[in-house]
Design an enzyme around this catalytic site. Sequence first.
Site, PDB file in Angstrom:
ATOM      1  N   ARG A 158       6.632  15.016  27.059  1.00 11.49           N
ATOM      2  CA  ARG A 158       6.999  13.649  26.628  1.00 11.49           C
ATOM      3  C   ARG A 158       8.337  13.341  27.294  1.00 11.49           C
ATOM      4  O   ARG A 158       9.330  14.034  27.058  1.00 11.49           O
ATOM      5  CB  ARG A 158       7.122  13.572  25.107  1.00 11.49           C
ATOM      6  CG  ARG A 158       7.814  12.294  24.629  1.00 11.49           C
ATOM      7  CD  ARG A 158       7.669  12.047  23.160  1.00 11.49           C
ATOM      8  NE  ARG A 158       6.307  11.671  22.836  1.00 11.49           N
ATOM      9  CZ  ARG A 158       5.935  11.121  21.681  1.00 11.49           C
ATOM     10  NH1 ARG A 158       6.834  10.876  20.743  1.00 11.49           N
ATOM     11  NH2 ARG A 158       4.680  10.801  21.466  1.00 11.49           N
ATOM     12  N   HIS A 168       0.514   6.313  27.336  1.00 13.98           N
ATOM     13  CA  HIS A 168       0.368   7.244  26.207  1.00 13.98           C
ATOM     14  C   HIS A 168      -1.123   7.582  26.052  1.00 13.98           C
ATOM     15  O   HIS A 168      -1.771   7.196  25.082  1.00 13.98           O
ATOM     16  CB  HIS A 168       0.930   6.594  24.937  1.00 13.98           C
ATOM     17  CG  HIS A 168       1.209   7.547  23.816  1.00 13.98           C
ATOM     18  ND1 HIS A 168       1.052   8.914  23.919  1.00 13.98           N
ATOM     19  CD2 HIS A 168       1.636   7.323  22.541  1.00 13.98           C
ATOM     20  CE1 HIS A 168       1.370   9.481  22.771  1.00 13.98           C
ATOM     21  NE2 HIS A 168       1.732   8.542  21.921  1.00 13.98           N
ATOM     22  N   GLN A 203      -2.824   9.200  22.826  1.00 10.99           N
ATOM     23  CA  GLN A 203      -2.925   8.294  21.680  1.00 10.99           C
ATOM     24  C   GLN A 203      -4.162   7.399  21.804  1.00 10.99           C
ATOM     25  O   GLN A 203      -4.902   7.200  20.836  1.00 10.99           O
ATOM     26  CB  GLN A 203      -1.663   7.432  21.573  1.00 10.99           C
ATOM     27  CG  GLN A 203      -1.687   6.500  20.387  1.00 10.99           C
ATOM     28  CD  GLN A 203      -1.626   7.233  19.069  1.00 10.99           C
ATOM     29  OE1 GLN A 203      -0.703   8.002  18.837  1.00 10.99           O
ATOM     30  NE2 GLN A 203      -2.596   7.012  18.185  1.00 10.99           N
ATOM     31  N   ASP A 205       2.261  -2.257  18.011  1.00 15.11           N
ATOM     32  CA  ASP A 205       3.186  -1.121  18.155  1.00 15.11           C
ATOM     33  C   ASP A 205       4.587  -1.648  17.855  1.00 15.11           C
ATOM     34  O   ASP A 205       4.791  -2.869  17.736  1.00 15.11           O
ATOM     35  CB  ASP A 205       3.078  -0.590  19.598  1.00 15.11           C
ATOM     36  CG  ASP A 205       3.815   0.718  19.835  1.00 15.11           C
ATOM     37  OD1 ASP A 205       4.308   1.334  18.871  1.00 15.11           O
ATOM     38  OD2 ASP A 205       3.898   1.134  21.015  1.00 15.11           O
ATOM     39  N   CYS A 262      -0.211   3.137  16.418  1.00 13.18           N
ATOM     40  CA  CYS A 262      -0.024   4.549  16.804  1.00 13.18           C
ATOM     41  C   CYS A 262       0.971   5.260  15.902  1.00 13.18           C
ATOM     42  O   CYS A 262       0.959   6.480  15.835  1.00 13.18           O
ATOM     43  CB  CYS A 262       0.384   4.638  18.266  1.00 13.18           C
ATOM     44  SG  CYS A 262       1.976   3.888  18.656  1.00 13.18           S
ATOM     45  N   ARG A 285      -5.472  12.539  16.492  1.00  8.31           N
ATOM     46  CA  ARG A 285      -4.690  13.067  17.623  1.00  8.31           C
ATOM     47  C   ARG A 285      -4.983  14.552  17.793  1.00  8.31           C
ATOM     48  O   ARG A 285      -5.162  15.043  18.903  1.00  8.31           O
ATOM     49  CB  ARG A 285      -3.182  12.852  17.383  1.00  8.31           C
ATOM     50  CG  ARG A 285      -2.692  11.425  17.544  1.00  8.31           C
ATOM     51  CD  ARG A 285      -2.722  10.961  18.986  1.00  8.31           C
ATOM     52  NE  ARG A 285      -1.922  11.794  19.876  1.00  8.31           N
ATOM     53  CZ  ARG A 285      -0.605  11.686  20.040  1.00  8.31           C
ATOM     54  NH1 ARG A 285       0.069  10.738  19.424  1.00  8.31           N
ATOM     55  NH2 ARG A 285       0.051  12.485  20.874  1.00  8.31           N
TER      56      ARG A 285
HETATM   57  N1  NVA Z   1       5.639   2.562  22.283  1.00 10.29           N
HETATM   58  C1  NVA Z   1       6.205   3.573  21.424  1.00 10.29           C
HETATM   59  C2  NVA Z   1       5.150   4.535  20.984  1.00 10.29           C
HETATM   60  C3  NVA Z   1       5.635   5.624  20.062  1.00 10.29           C
HETATM   61  C4  NVA Z   1       4.576   6.614  19.713  1.00 10.29           C
HETATM   62  C5  NVA Z   1       7.332   4.282  22.155  1.00 10.29           C
HETATM   63  O1  NVA Z   1       7.186   4.552  23.352  1.00 10.29           O
HETATM   64  O2  NVA Z   1       8.361   4.560  21.533  1.00 10.29           O
HETATM   65  N1   CP Z   2       2.069   8.150  17.899  1.00 10.83           N
HETATM   66  C1   CP Z   2       2.910   9.107  18.323  1.00 10.83           C
HETATM   67  O1   CP Z   2       2.885   9.538  19.478  1.00 10.83           O
HETATM   68  O2   CP Z   2       3.761   9.558  17.366  1.00 10.83           O
HETATM   69  P1   CP Z   2       5.018  10.514  17.561  1.00 10.83           P
HETATM   70  O3   CP Z   2       6.062   9.736  18.302  1.00 10.83           O
HETATM   71  O4   CP Z   2       5.441  10.869  16.157  1.00 10.83           O
HETATM   72  O5   CP Z   2       4.598  11.725  18.342  1.00 10.83           O
END
Ligand code: NVA
Ligand code: CP
Length: 310
Positions: free
Chosen positions: A109, A136, A139, A225, A265, A293
Amino acid sequence: MKPGDTLMKHYLQFKDFRAEEYAYLLERTRIIKTRFKNYEKYQPLVDRTLAMIFEKASTRTRVSFEAGMYQMGGSVVHLTTGDSQLGRAEPIEDSARVISRMVDLVMIRTYEQAKLEAFAAHSRVPVINGLTNEYHPCQILADIFTFIEHRGSIQGKVVAWVGDGNNMANTWLQAADILGFTLHVSTPGGYEIDPAVAGVQNPGCLKLFKSPAAACAGAHLVTTDVWTSMGYEAENEARRAAFADWCVDVQMMQLAQPDALFMHCLPAHRGEEVAAEVIDGPQSVVWDEAENRMHVQKALMEYLLIGRVG
Ligand code: NVA
Ligand code: CP
């Protein structure tokens, strides 16, 4: 891939797999989830190790990969920027060369997709995108599985995206292109989705709407989101003002199909991008979505490490 074929593959964006591979993965997910629910041990990944690298925070991604890997008999190594040399400017290419000599699979990540791609280019083992600024995919894989569990095939359906043209929106667009559904998108001005980032083959899979209510009309699934994704916190105030009309509320859900689902998500901010009555209401499947997930990622790890089974 054929049974036993372990030609190395990465999963860096949704379009890395074909529709036929998704059909296989979604069916494997169903089998793996059923076994888990029946307390049947299934440990095809004994002696395999997953390294998880987090340069951004996580709850779901960490727990789902970590629990899933242990359930399949493997083990995990958890690294963050703060507790590894990644935070002290060791080149990503060198990190990839070293880490991939010691583990069988890597989940990352991070911020720019380019960083993930650079890691993958220097890795001896498969690399999975656990979220980047651009995509992502794990997800959306869980979201598609959740839709199918509740409503059957997503082909030919309409998914409404209300909010930021972000990593989730880009990945939904790739999924629409590959799996044959239509994505309705409504974003505030300045936060539009860029179809070039998704790189779609079939432009007809995307329909743009100024009004979020119009995007929801007739949709089989409404999803949104956070207004401010990780890494964009400096824009928080400007975004709060720009997104004020992009809250998925009961009125928007009433414009969708009567049996439309709501997904997010997570983490969610009730009263910002979604009304509490919607996310906590009967059309919401967000807890199934989060649980799934783990099941989709178990199928994904099995596929990347041992190829097709059965
Ligand atoms: N769009 C959000 C998703 C978090 C799971 C982010 O990138 O922070
Ligand atoms: N939806 C998702 O990826 O959640 P986290 O940021 O908690 O991993």
